[in-house]
Write a protein that holds these residues in place. Structure first.
Motif, PDB file in Angstrom:
ATOM      1  N   LEU A  53       6.581   7.339   2.254  1.00 33.79           N
ATOM      2  CA  LEU A  53       7.920   6.754   2.295  1.00 33.79           C
ATOM      3  C   LEU A  53       8.339   6.461   3.737  1.00 33.79           C
ATOM      4  O   LEU A  53       8.959   5.425   4.011  1.00 33.79           O
ATOM      5  CB  LEU A  53       8.924   7.680   1.614  1.00 33.79           C
ATOM      6  N   LYS A  54       7.993   7.353   4.651  1.00 31.22           N
ATOM      7  CA  LYS A  54       8.281   7.134   6.073  1.00 31.22           C
ATOM      8  C   LYS A  54       7.580   5.852   6.538  1.00 31.22           C
ATOM      9  O   LYS A  54       8.182   5.021   7.217  1.00 31.22           O
ATOM     10  CB  LYS A  54       7.807   8.343   6.889  1.00 31.22           C
ATOM     11  N   SER A  55       6.327   5.680   6.155  1.00 34.62           N
ATOM     12  CA  SER A  55       5.593   4.461   6.506  1.00 34.62           C
ATOM     13  C   SER A  55       6.248   3.245   5.870  1.00 34.62           C
ATOM     14  O   SER A  55       6.391   2.199   6.511  1.00 34.62           O
ATOM     15  CB  SER A  55       4.138   4.558   6.040  1.00 34.62           C
TER      16      SER A  55
ATOM     17  N   VAL B 281       3.918   5.727  -2.929  1.00 30.55           N
ATOM     18  CA  VAL B 281       5.203   6.371  -3.226  1.00 30.55           C
ATOM     19  C   VAL B 281       5.509   6.318  -4.717  1.00 30.55           C
ATOM     20  O   VAL B 281       5.945   7.308  -5.307  1.00 30.55           O
ATOM     21  CB  VAL B 281       6.344   5.696  -2.424  1.00 30.55           C
ATOM     22  N   LEU B 282       5.272   5.178  -5.347  1.00 29.43           N
ATOM     23  CA  LEU B 282       5.730   4.976  -6.723  1.00 29.43           C
ATOM     24  C   LEU B 282       4.722   5.362  -7.800  1.00 29.43           C
ATOM     25  O   LEU B 282       5.114   5.801  -8.883  1.00 29.43           O
ATOM     26  CB  LEU B 282       6.131   3.513  -6.921  1.00 29.43           C
ATOM     27  N   PHE B 283       3.438   5.181  -7.531  1.00 30.85           N
ATOM     28  CA  PHE B 283       2.468   5.293  -8.619  1.00 30.85           C
ATOM     29  C   PHE B 283       1.399   6.368  -8.452  1.00 30.85           C
ATOM     30  O   PHE B 283       0.882   6.867  -9.440  1.00 30.85           O
ATOM     31  CB  PHE B 283       1.770   3.943  -8.845  1.00 30.85           C
ATOM     32  N   GLU B 284       1.027   6.708  -7.239  1.00 28.48           N
ATOM     33  CA  GLU B 284      -0.068   7.677  -7.053  1.00 28.48           C
ATOM     34  C   GLU B 284       0.406   9.090  -7.309  1.00 28.48           C
ATOM     35  O   GLU B 284       1.515   9.471  -6.946  1.00 28.48           O
ATOM     36  CB  GLU B 284      -0.634   7.570  -5.624  1.00 28.48           C
ATOM     37  N   GLU B 285      -0.482   9.841  -7.926  1.00 26.39           N
ATOM     38  CA  GLU B 285      -0.219  11.263  -8.130  1.00 26.39           C
ATOM     39  C   GLU B 285      -0.589  11.986  -6.842  1.00 26.39           C
ATOM     40  O   GLU B 285      -1.757  12.057  -6.462  1.00 26.39           O
ATOM     41  CB  GLU B 285      -1.074  11.790  -9.293  1.00 26.39           C
ATOM     42  N   THR B 286       0.406  12.469  -6.145  1.00 24.01           N
ATOM     43  CA  THR B 286       0.178  13.197  -4.908  1.00 24.01           C
ATOM     44  C   THR B 286       1.353  14.146  -4.679  1.00 24.01           C
ATOM     45  O   THR B 286       2.346  14.097  -5.400  1.00 24.01           O
ATOM     46  CB  THR B 286      -0.011  12.226  -3.709  1.00 24.01           C
ATOM     47  N   SER B 287       1.231  14.985  -3.690  1.00 28.39           N
ATOM     48  CA  SER B 287       2.280  15.980  -3.438  1.00 28.39           C
ATOM     49  C   SER B 287       3.549  15.301  -2.912  1.00 28.39           C
ATOM     50  O   SER B 287       3.523  14.176  -2.424  1.00 28.39           O
ATOM     51  CB  SER B 287       1.784  16.998  -2.408  1.00 28.39           C
ATOM     52  N   ALA B 288       4.649  16.021  -3.025  1.00 21.57           N
ATOM     53  CA  ALA B 288       5.930  15.519  -2.523  1.00 21.57           C
ATOM     54  C   ALA B 288       5.846  15.267  -1.024  1.00 21.57           C
ATOM     55  O   ALA B 288       6.432  14.313  -0.510  1.00 21.57           O
ATOM     56  CB  ALA B 288       7.044  16.513  -2.845  1.00 21.57           C
ATOM     57  N   LYS B 289       5.113  16.107  -0.321  1.00 21.91           N
ATOM     58  CA  LYS B 289       4.962  15.934   1.124  1.00 21.91           C
ATOM     59  C   LYS B 289       4.233  14.635   1.440  1.00 21.91           C
ATOM     60  O   LYS B 289       4.640  13.889   2.335  1.00 21.91           O
ATOM     61  CB  LYS B 289       4.195  17.130   1.714  1.00 21.91           C
TER      62      LYS B 289
ATOM     63  N   VAL C 232       0.841  -1.208   0.000  1.00 20.95           N
ATOM     64  CA  VAL C 232       0.000   0.000   0.000  1.00 20.95           C
ATOM     65  C   VAL C 232       0.873   1.254   0.000  1.00 20.95           C
ATOM     66  O   VAL C 232       0.670   2.170  -0.809  1.00 20.95           O
ATOM     67  CB  VAL C 232      -0.966  -0.008   1.213  1.00 20.95           C
ATOM     68  N   SER C 233       1.857   1.302   0.897  1.00 20.03           N
ATOM     69  CA  SER C 233       2.726   2.483   0.966  1.00 20.03           C
ATOM     70  C   SER C 233       3.578   2.610  -0.279  1.00 20.03           C
ATOM     71  O   SER C 233       3.788   3.716  -0.795  1.00 20.03           O
ATOM     72  CB  SER C 233       3.612   2.411   2.215  1.00 20.03           C
ATOM     73  N   GLY C 234       4.102   1.504  -0.784  1.00 17.03           N
ATOM     74  CA  GLY C 234       4.919   1.521  -1.987  1.00 17.03           C
ATOM     75  C   GLY C 234       4.138   2.009  -3.191  1.00 17.03           C
ATOM     76  O   GLY C 234       4.646   2.781  -4.019  1.00 17.03           O
ATOM     77  N   TYR C 235       2.886   1.589  -3.291  1.00 18.90           N
ATOM     78  CA  TYR C 235       2.028   2.052  -4.390  1.00 18.90           C
ATOM     79  C   TYR C 235       1.876   3.570  -4.326  1.00 18.90           C
ATOM     80  O   TYR C 235       1.980   4.259  -5.343  1.00 18.90           O
ATOM     81  CB  TYR C 235       0.659   1.365  -4.326  1.00 18.90           C
TER      82      TYR C 235
END
Length: 175
Positions: A143-145, A129-137, A124-127
């Motif tokens: 990524l922390k998760s 980080v890698l694929f979802e369009e979201t802000s850098a924050k 879930v977290s990797g998805y």
């Protein structure tokens, strides 16, 4: 102490050596016990944060904003309810991990739960980080998760691979 005050015990003194049954504790379960304990502690911490300290959890993950205004919205009510449900499940997992420590033959099964749990959470977290369009924050939060989940995935895997084998392993059931 008990019985005849003048009685002197005649049994031989207790000798402890490496071959003594008193010192033969299975060390194969030590690593898996530590892994179960770490998983239990992590899940308990998240149970508390998700269950009763939602604002603190959000602050730890860098969520900013006017919390006083946000808490007045329906979205906050729904989010708190979902977080409490997650907290309840984290508490359940924490209990299971800690409970399994006392049963070395179940260490492997308990840590397989950890491998599954942290694999799913990492996906879930990797998805995100890698694929979802979201802000850098938001990617940084995911990524922390992912890092935390990855660490516990490794802990669970190493513990599972080093868990004591159940006594019935390799024995076939007969009818």
């Amino acid at each position: 102490f008990f019985g005849d005050a003048g009685h002197i015990p005649t049994h031989p003194p207790l000798h402890l050596s490496r071959s003594s049954p008193l010192l033969q504790r299975p060390m194969s379960g030590a690593l898996s016990s530590v892994a179960l304990g770490l998983n239990g502690g992590c899940c308990f911490a998240y149970a508390v944060l998700f269950g009763v300290m939602q604002t603190r959890l959000l602050e730890m993950y860098g969520i900013e904003g006017d919390m006083k205004q946000w808490k007045k919205t329906n979205a906050w009510d729904v989010m708190v309810q979902v977080m409490r449900i997650v907290g309840a499940f984290e508490f359940l997992l924490s209990f299971l991990y800690i409970h399994y420590i006392g049963f070395p033959e179940k260490h492997g099964a308990g840590l397989r739960i950890g491998v599954m749990q942290y694999t799913l959470l990492s996906i879930v977290s990797g998805y995100r980080v890698l694929f979802e369009e979201t802000s850098a924050k938001n990617k940084a939060i995911a990524l922390k998760s992912l890092v935390i989940q990855g660490v516990f995935l490794v802990i669970s895997t190493v513990g599972m691979l080093n868990a004591p084998k159940p006594a019935s392993a390799g024995k076939k059931k007969t009818k």
